[in-house]
Write a protein that holds these residues in place. Structure first.
Motif, PDB file in Angstrom:
ATOM      1  N   ILE A 161       6.496  45.595 -55.464  1.00  0.00           N
ATOM      2  CA  ILE A 161       5.444  44.588 -55.621  1.00  0.00           C
ATOM      3  C   ILE A 161       5.403  43.766 -54.345  1.00  0.00           C
ATOM      4  CG2 ILE A 161       4.682  42.586 -56.951  1.00  0.00           C
ATOM      5  CD1 ILE A 161       5.962  43.879 -59.395  1.00  0.00           C
ATOM      6  N   SER A 162       4.277  43.851 -53.636  1.00  0.00           N
ATOM      7  CA  SER A 162       4.242  43.271 -52.293  1.00  0.00           C
ATOM      8  C   SER A 162       2.889  42.675 -51.956  1.00  0.00           C
ATOM      9  CB  SER A 162       4.589  44.355 -51.259  1.00  0.00           C
ATOM     10  OG  SER A 162       4.585  43.813 -49.950  1.00  0.00           O
ATOM     11  N   ASN A 163       2.934  41.603 -51.212  1.00  0.00           N
ATOM     12  CA  ASN A 163       1.764  41.032 -50.556  1.00  0.00           C
ATOM     13  C   ASN A 163       2.314  40.085 -49.498  1.00  0.00           C
ATOM     14  OD1 ASN A 163      -0.569  39.604 -49.742  1.00  0.00           O
ATOM     15  ND2 ASN A 163      -1.526  39.933 -51.730  1.00  0.00           N
ATOM     16  N   GLN A 164       1.837  40.216 -48.270  1.00  0.00           N
ATOM     17  CA  GLN A 164       2.386  39.380 -47.201  1.00  0.00           C
ATOM     18  C   GLN A 164       1.998  37.914 -47.343  1.00  0.00           C
ATOM     19  OE1 GLN A 164       1.512  43.101 -44.518  1.00  0.00           O
ATOM     20  NE2 GLN A 164       1.817  41.337 -43.198  1.00  0.00           N
ATOM     21  N   THR A 218       6.571  37.494 -57.606  1.00  0.00           N
ATOM     22  CA  THR A 218       7.757  37.413 -58.460  1.00  0.00           C
ATOM     23  C   THR A 218       7.360  37.268 -59.924  1.00  0.00           C
ATOM     24  OG1 THR A 218       9.087  36.446 -56.695  1.00  0.00           O
ATOM     25  CG2 THR A 218       9.843  36.082 -58.950  1.00  0.00           C
ATOM     26  N   THR A 219       6.376  36.439 -60.196  1.00  0.00           N
ATOM     27  CA  THR A 219       5.889  36.271 -61.566  1.00  0.00           C
ATOM     28  C   THR A 219       5.444  37.599 -62.150  1.00  0.00           C
ATOM     29  OG1 THR A 219       5.176  34.018 -61.065  1.00  0.00           O
ATOM     30  CG2 THR A 219       4.190  35.069 -62.992  1.00  0.00           C
ATOM     31  N   ILE A 264      10.601  46.365 -57.634  1.00  0.00           N
ATOM     32  CA  ILE A 264      11.266  45.733 -56.493  1.00  0.00           C
ATOM     33  C   ILE A 264      10.423  44.545 -56.047  1.00  0.00           C
ATOM     34  CG2 ILE A 264      12.211  46.064 -54.183  1.00  0.00           C
ATOM     35  CD1 ILE A 264      12.289  49.092 -54.752  1.00  0.00           C
ATOM     36  N   ASP A 265      11.023  43.364 -56.105  1.00  0.00           N
ATOM     37  CA  ASP A 265      10.327  42.138 -55.717  1.00  0.00           C
ATOM     38  C   ASP A 265      10.615  41.836 -54.254  1.00  0.00           C
ATOM     39  OD1 ASP A 265       8.849  39.786 -55.935  1.00  0.00           O
ATOM     40  OD2 ASP A 265      10.627  38.602 -56.451  1.00  0.00           O
ATOM     41  N   CYS A 266       9.566  41.824 -53.432  1.00  0.00           N
ATOM     42  CA  CYS A 266       9.712  41.683 -51.972  1.00  0.00           C
ATOM     43  C   CYS A 266       9.568  40.238 -51.509  1.00  0.00           C
ATOM     44  CB  CYS A 266       8.624  42.480 -51.256  1.00  0.00           C
ATOM     45  SG  CYS A 266       8.827  44.240 -51.376  1.00  0.00           S
ATOM     46  N   PRO A 267      10.138  39.923 -50.345  1.00  0.00           N
ATOM     47  CA  PRO A 267       9.821  38.642 -49.706  1.00  0.00           C
ATOM     48  C   PRO A 267       8.403  38.690 -49.132  1.00  0.00           C
ATOM     49  CG  PRO A 267      11.282  39.937 -48.296  1.00  0.00           C
ATOM     50  CD  PRO A 267      11.140  40.696 -49.583  1.00  0.00           C
ATOM     51  N   PRO A 268       7.775  37.527 -48.883  1.00  0.00           N
ATOM     52  CA  PRO A 268       6.403  37.510 -48.362  1.00  0.00           C
ATOM     53  C   PRO A 268       6.346  37.692 -46.852  1.00  0.00           C
ATOM     54  CG  PRO A 268       7.146  35.290 -48.773  1.00  0.00           C
ATOM     55  CD  PRO A 268       8.265  36.184 -49.214  1.00  0.00           C
ATOM     56  N   SER A 269       6.883  38.800 -46.376  1.00  0.00           N
ATOM     57  CA  SER A 269       6.867  39.091 -44.937  1.00  0.00           C
ATOM     58  C   SER A 269       7.098  40.587 -44.761  1.00  0.00           C
ATOM     59  CB  SER A 269       7.969  38.314 -44.211  1.00  0.00           C
ATOM     60  OG  SER A 269       9.234  38.681 -44.717  1.00  0.00           O
ATOM     61  N   LEU A 270       6.810  41.085 -43.580  1.00  0.00           N
ATOM     62  CA  LEU A 270       7.071  42.499 -43.329  1.00  0.00           C
ATOM     63  C   LEU A 270       8.250  42.602 -42.371  1.00  0.00           C
ATOM     64  CD1 LEU A 270       6.052  45.356 -44.043  1.00  0.00           C
ATOM     65  CD2 LEU A 270       5.059  45.386 -41.759  1.00  0.00           C
ATOM     66  N   ALA A 281      10.472  52.932 -52.820  1.00  0.00           N
ATOM     67  CA  ALA A 281       9.489  53.071 -53.888  1.00  0.00           C
ATOM     68  C   ALA A 281       8.666  54.343 -53.750  1.00  0.00           C
ATOM     69  CB  ALA A 281       8.564  51.862 -53.889  1.00  0.00           C
ATOM     70  N   ARG A 282       7.957  54.651 -54.818  1.00  0.00           N
ATOM     71  CA  ARG A 282       6.946  55.713 -54.795  1.00  0.00           C
ATOM     72  C   ARG A 282       5.551  55.109 -54.941  1.00  0.00           C
ATOM     73  NH1 ARG A 282      11.631  56.492 -54.474  1.00  0.00           N
ATOM     74  NH2 ARG A 282      12.814  58.319 -55.132  1.00  0.00           N
ATOM     75  N   GLU A 283       5.515  53.898 -55.506  1.00  0.00           N
ATOM     76  CA  GLU A 283       4.248  53.208 -55.739  1.00  0.00           C
ATOM     77  C   GLU A 283       4.325  51.782 -55.215  1.00  0.00           C
ATOM     78  OE1 GLU A 283       2.663  53.607 -59.818  1.00  0.00           O
ATOM     79  OE2 GLU A 283       4.399  54.877 -60.233  1.00  0.00           O
ATOM     80  N   VAL A 284       3.178  51.262 -54.803  1.00  0.00           N
ATOM     81  CA  VAL A 284       3.068  49.857 -54.426  1.00  0.00           C
ATOM     82  C   VAL A 284       2.075  49.184 -55.372  1.00  0.00           C
ATOM     83  CG1 VAL A 284       2.469  48.182 -52.632  1.00  0.00           C
ATOM     84  CG2 VAL A 284       3.522  50.362 -51.992  1.00  0.00           C
ATOM     85  N   LEU A 285       2.476  48.026 -55.891  1.00  0.00           N
ATOM     86  CA  LEU A 285       1.575  47.187 -56.681  1.00  0.00           C
ATOM     87  C   LEU A 285       1.304  45.929 -55.870  1.00  0.00           C
ATOM     88  CD1 LEU A 285       1.844  46.282 -60.459  1.00  0.00           C
ATOM     89  CD2 LEU A 285       1.333  44.536 -58.748  1.00  0.00           C
TER      90      LEU A 285
END
Length: 312
Positions: free
Chosen positions: A53-56, A63-64, A175-181, A192-196
């Motif tokens: 789960i990602s978005n920059q 996280t929610t 997988i909960d990502c930080p807001p950065s690349l 992952a195999r998928e991105v949400l």
């Protein structure tokens, strides 16, 4: 205190329900949605679905979304793992698991090669909901990863080995990502195999999205050919504003196959739940926010793993 007409709505099927006021219509709609969710049995995937789960952009509900989708699926009987890869550790907090500095965490997995089974904790939320917590040590992991062998692959190798060794593998891993690349997010994409992608229904919602998609494309090309953007979830939706409706329509126009039908509304209950160390699913099951996440989780389960070409 009961709302007028509530007794009628709880067990009726239509003509006797008073839908003459906005409040009555809202109560009737929530009752109908609860009944649909209660009656549905979700299909389980043939193999573990690993979803990053990602978005920059910060503050879009990453996280929610991770916590509440995981809780919603676990409530329906799925075995679910949440990997908290954000140094803030908010997913760990929301799932009620220990993540003080001395706790074994995802940092030990990716930096010190500790087996993932040694850091997985059971969340008190639901019987089959688990979490790999994040601690403050993760804040320095970006720098430490630079000098390590196969630095982009470390989370994937640990996760794949963990799942392979399980007698009853997870149905879903979020997988909960930080807001950065940085290297942490790259590890999440490779694992992952998928991105949400959660997108808030607000001004500048699409800002930075094209760059995120380019980055995902680069990961797919060079590090993880299985990776696809399978799901886009519209969050913080306020039906009273023209802006929210316009943003929602713009996103649907750009990504007709990926966007879920379910919209996640702005909700006080969703915002309150983490402060009690809970998901909104366990904090207030009957709230509009909880129902929306249950519906979004059901959509994800029904859609299954995207086939080649489905996301084009």
């Amino acid at each position: 205190m009961k709302h007028p007409g509530e007794d009628q709505q709880a067990g009726s099927t239509g003509s006797s329900v008073d839908n003459s006021t906005p409040l009555a219509r809202e109560i009737s709609d929530l009752t109908r949605r609860r009944q649909v969710i209660a009656a549905e049995r979700l299909p389980k995937p043939d193999s573990t679905r690993v979803i990053t789960i990602s978005n920059q952009k910060g503050g879009v509900g990453k996280t929610t979304t991770a916590v509440n989708l995981a809780a919603a699926l676990a409530r329906q009987g799925a075995r679910v793992l949440v990997i908290d890869l954000d140094p803030q550790g908010n997913a760990s907090t929301a799932l009620g698991v220990e993540h003080r500095a001395e706790t074994s965490s995802v940092y030990d997995v990716i930096i010190n090669d500790l087996p993932m089974v040694d850091v997985v904790q059971k969340s008190p939320e639901f019987g089959a909901l688990y979490c790999v917590p994040a601690t403050i040590h993760l804040a320095g992991a970006e720098i430490e990863l630079v000098s390590l062998v196969a630095r982009e692959q470390r989370l994937r190798r640990a996760l794949d080995l963990h799942i392979k060794e399980m007698a009853d593998p997870y149905d879903y891993v979020f997988i909960d990502c930080p807001p950065s690349l940085g290297l942490l997010t790259i590890n999440a994409f490779v694992a992952a195999r998928e991105v949400l992608i959660p997108i808030q229904c607000e001004y500048y919602a699409l800002e930075g999205l094209s760059q995120l998609l380019k980055n995902i494309e680069l990961i797919e090309k060079h590090l993880n050919p299985e990776l696809v953007v399978s799901t886009i979830l519209l969050t913080m939706y306020d039906s009273r504003t023209n802006l929210a409706n316009q943003v929602a329509q713009d996103v649907r126009d750009h990504f007709p196959k990926q966007v879920l039908d379910t919209l996640i509304p702005r909700s006080v209950r969703v915002s309150e739940a983490p402060s009690y160390g809970q998901s909104v699913i366990s904090y207030d099951l009957n709230s509009a926010g909880s129902l929306s996440y249950l519906e979004a989780a059901a959509e994800i389960a029904r859609r299954g793993v995207p086939r080649t070409g489905d996301t084009q």
